[in-house]
Design an enzyme around this catalytic site. Structure first.
Site, short mmCIF file in Angstrom:
data_model
loop_
_atom_site.label_atom_id
_atom_site.label_comp_id
_atom_site.label_asym_id
_atom_site.label_seq_id
_atom_site.Cartn_x
_atom_site.Cartn_y
_atom_site.Cartn_z
N LYS A 1 -5.17 11.70 24.86
CA LYS A 1 -4.17 10.75 25.11
C LYS A 1 -2.74 11.03 24.32
O LYS A 1 -1.78 10.96 25.15
CB LYS A 1 -4.40 9.39 24.97
CG LYS A 1 -5.70 8.98 26.02
CD LYS A 1 -6.09 7.32 25.87
CE LYS A 1 -7.22 7.04 26.44
NZ LYS A 1 -8.49 7.63 25.96
N ASP B 1 -5.92 2.62 21.90
CA ASP B 1 -7.28 3.24 22.47
C ASP B 1 -8.16 2.76 21.65
O ASP B 1 -8.75 3.57 20.90
CB ASP B 1 -7.03 4.34 22.68
CG ASP B 1 -8.33 5.14 23.47
OD1 ASP B 1 -9.09 4.38 24.11
OD2 ASP B 1 -8.57 6.28 23.53
N GLY C 1 -7.46 9.94 17.69
CA GLY C 1 -8.24 10.96 17.89
C GLY C 1 -9.18 10.96 18.81
O GLY C 1 -9.56 9.76 19.35
N CYS D 1 -12.81 2.56 26.52
CA CYS D 1 -13.78 3.53 27.67
C CYS D 1 -15.01 2.57 27.63
O CYS D 1 -15.99 2.73 27.30
CB CYS D 1 -13.88 4.74 27.04
SG CYS D 1 -14.81 5.84 27.99
N CYS E 1 -4.84 4.72 17.28
CA CYS E 1 -6.19 5.36 17.04
C CYS E 1 -6.24 6.78 18.14
O CYS E 1 -6.71 6.70 19.01
CB CYS E 1 -7.16 4.55 17.45
SG CYS E 1 -7.18 2.77 16.63
N GLU F 1 -4.31 8.16 12.93
CA GLU F 1 -5.80 8.47 13.06
C GLU F 1 -6.24 7.88 11.70
O GLU F 1 -5.92 8.31 10.95
CB GLU F 1 -6.39 9.89 13.55
CG GLU F 1 -7.66 10.17 13.51
CD GLU F 1 -8.63 9.22 14.21
OE1 GLU F 1 -9.66 8.79 13.62
OE2 GLU F 1 -8.25 8.71 15.29
#
Length: 433
Positions: free
Chosen positions: A271, A333, A267, A386, A265, A290
């Protein structure tokens, strides 16, 4: 009218009335009003600070009104929030904070509302922030979550989730520090992409190495886009926490080949650019996938200088086009609530809901199953969010381990804004046996 306040008010209205994003609306408003330098910094704090601390100001304004908050015309309420932020959290003289806010209401709403705004803000200015919190917030001893909700401007459910995560990680006494850190604007952190730029070039431009990620440096002031290295894609803006989790995935030992890497993932590409730069140095190749074409375009732009070391693909990672067990390293991510980056996303805390957790957890679980299937035996998967929320981190990983008896947890790490100076990034490093 003062252009900085005009720009800030326009951003606040766009965020609340049009679901705009602060970080996207701000540059456009600054350009539209011809603002730069110190005035731009002032406008940024006016807008982002008002949006970030909205919950506190609403509780204070409610105590100064003769009607329910919901009955106040939204454009007037946004102006009152802007005035409250200047009065209570900025070094703006009271007469300037009140006078300019009244002018905003007069010019953008109507004259009749200007007198109302003047009366309310004079009541707000009668006390400082601490005195107001002591008056309007629940008692900290009997309702610590409710007190923190008002004092630190986080929705109650977010406070509860953050408190639970801190407790899980053995940090029960740090809730106040974490919430306070969420309200401090994050420093601008640069990444010196390996093989493309030396850290010394960023230091010559005034950046200061952080000492944790070997590629991270903070920029004390100025526009990072003005640096040649950033403008040309050899460096970028990237939180140190994002760098650390990507480096952990890149540096974990693998048995056998180490030539094919996957960012599931990718976008908007931060990273992927760091992983791609490392892959390029190691004669490896990164596939950066993405879901959305417009985000894939951002990834392509970010990794453009890495040449054929990175291939950007567009597709749904839950139904992957690649073969199973075909990668040596996989970074997932995962889409998440973003509650670990509240320092950067002023409006995020007010937009997310508890219902988002269940939906996102299902998606995270599906993606993690694909990530595990995509890595070969002996390879590693880095599951990253995150967000420190347990439903998006520990619970997702524990459930995956229960489903896959050929996977073991090698490392987990939770970073925190108040102690690490980073976004609250979570990493679980999994190895497929």
């Amino acid at each position: 009218m003062d252009p900085a306040r005009e720009a800030a008010y326009a951003v606040i209205r766009a965020v609340h009335a049009e679901d705009a994003y602060t970080n996207l609306a701000l540059p456009a408003a600054l350009t539209r009003h011809g603002i730069s330098g110190r005035d731009a910094a002032f406008a940024t704090e006016l807008a982002a600070g008002t949006i970030r601390r909205r919950g506190t100001y609403d509780a204070i304004l409610a105590a100064c009104l003769d009607r329910p908050l919901a009955k106040v015309d939204p454009p007037v309420l946004d102006a009152l929030r802007l005035g409250a932020h200047q009065l209570l959290s900025m070094r703006v003289p009271a007469h300037a904070a009140v006078g300019t806010t009244v002018d905003l209401v007069r010019n953008h709403v109507h004259r009749g509302a200007a007198g109302f705004a003047n009366a309310v803000l004079r009541k707000v200015g009668a006390r400082d922030l601490d005195a107001w919190v002591a008056r309007v917030a629940p008692d900290a001893a009997s309702d610590p979550i409710g007190h923190a909700e008002v004092a630190h401007a986080h929705p109650r459910w977010v406070v509860e989730q953050l408190a639970a995560s801190l407790a899980h990680h053995g940090r029960e006494g740090e809730l106040e520090q974490l919430l306070a850190a969420d309200n401090d604007p994050a420093k601008v952190t640069l990444v010196a992409r390996p093989g493309l730029v030396e850290m010394s070039e960023l230091e010559e431009a005034g950046a200061v190495p952080t000492g944790r990620s070997p590629y991270a440096a903070t920029l004390p002031g100025g526009d990072p886009g003005s640096l040649p290295a950033v403008r040309r894609g050899r460096a970028g803006v990237q939180d140190e926490g994002s760098q650390l989790v990507a480096l952990a995935v890149a540096d974990a030992p693998v048995t056998g080949a180490d030539a094919r890497w996957l960012d599931m993932c990718a976008g908007p590409g931060g990273k992927a650019a760091l992983l791609g730069a490392l892959a390029r140095q190691r004669d490896a190749h990164l596939v950066a996938n993405e879901l959305q074409e417009h985000r894939a375009a951002l990834v392509r732009k970010t990794v453009a200088r890495l040449g054929d070391a990175v291939t950007v693909t567009v597709g749904d990672a839950t139904t992957p086009a690649w073969e199973p067990a075909s990668f040596d390293r996989v970074l997932l991510d995962a889409p998440c609530t973003g509650l670990g980056a509240l320092r950067r996303r002023a409006e995020a805390r007010w937009r997310r809901t508890p219902e988002d957790l269940a939906t996102l957890q299902q998606l995270q679980a599906r993606l993690l199953d694909v990530a595990i299937a995509s890595v070969r035996p002996g390879g590693v998967v880095g599951y990253v969010t995150c967000s420190p929320v347990l439903a998006e981190t520990v619970e997702v990983v524990d459930a995956a381990l229960a489903r896959h008896d050929d996977v073991r947890l090698e490392q987990s790490q939770q970073l925190w804004p108040h102690s690490d100076g980073t976004d609250a990034m979570y990493l679980a490093l999994l190895r497929r046996s």
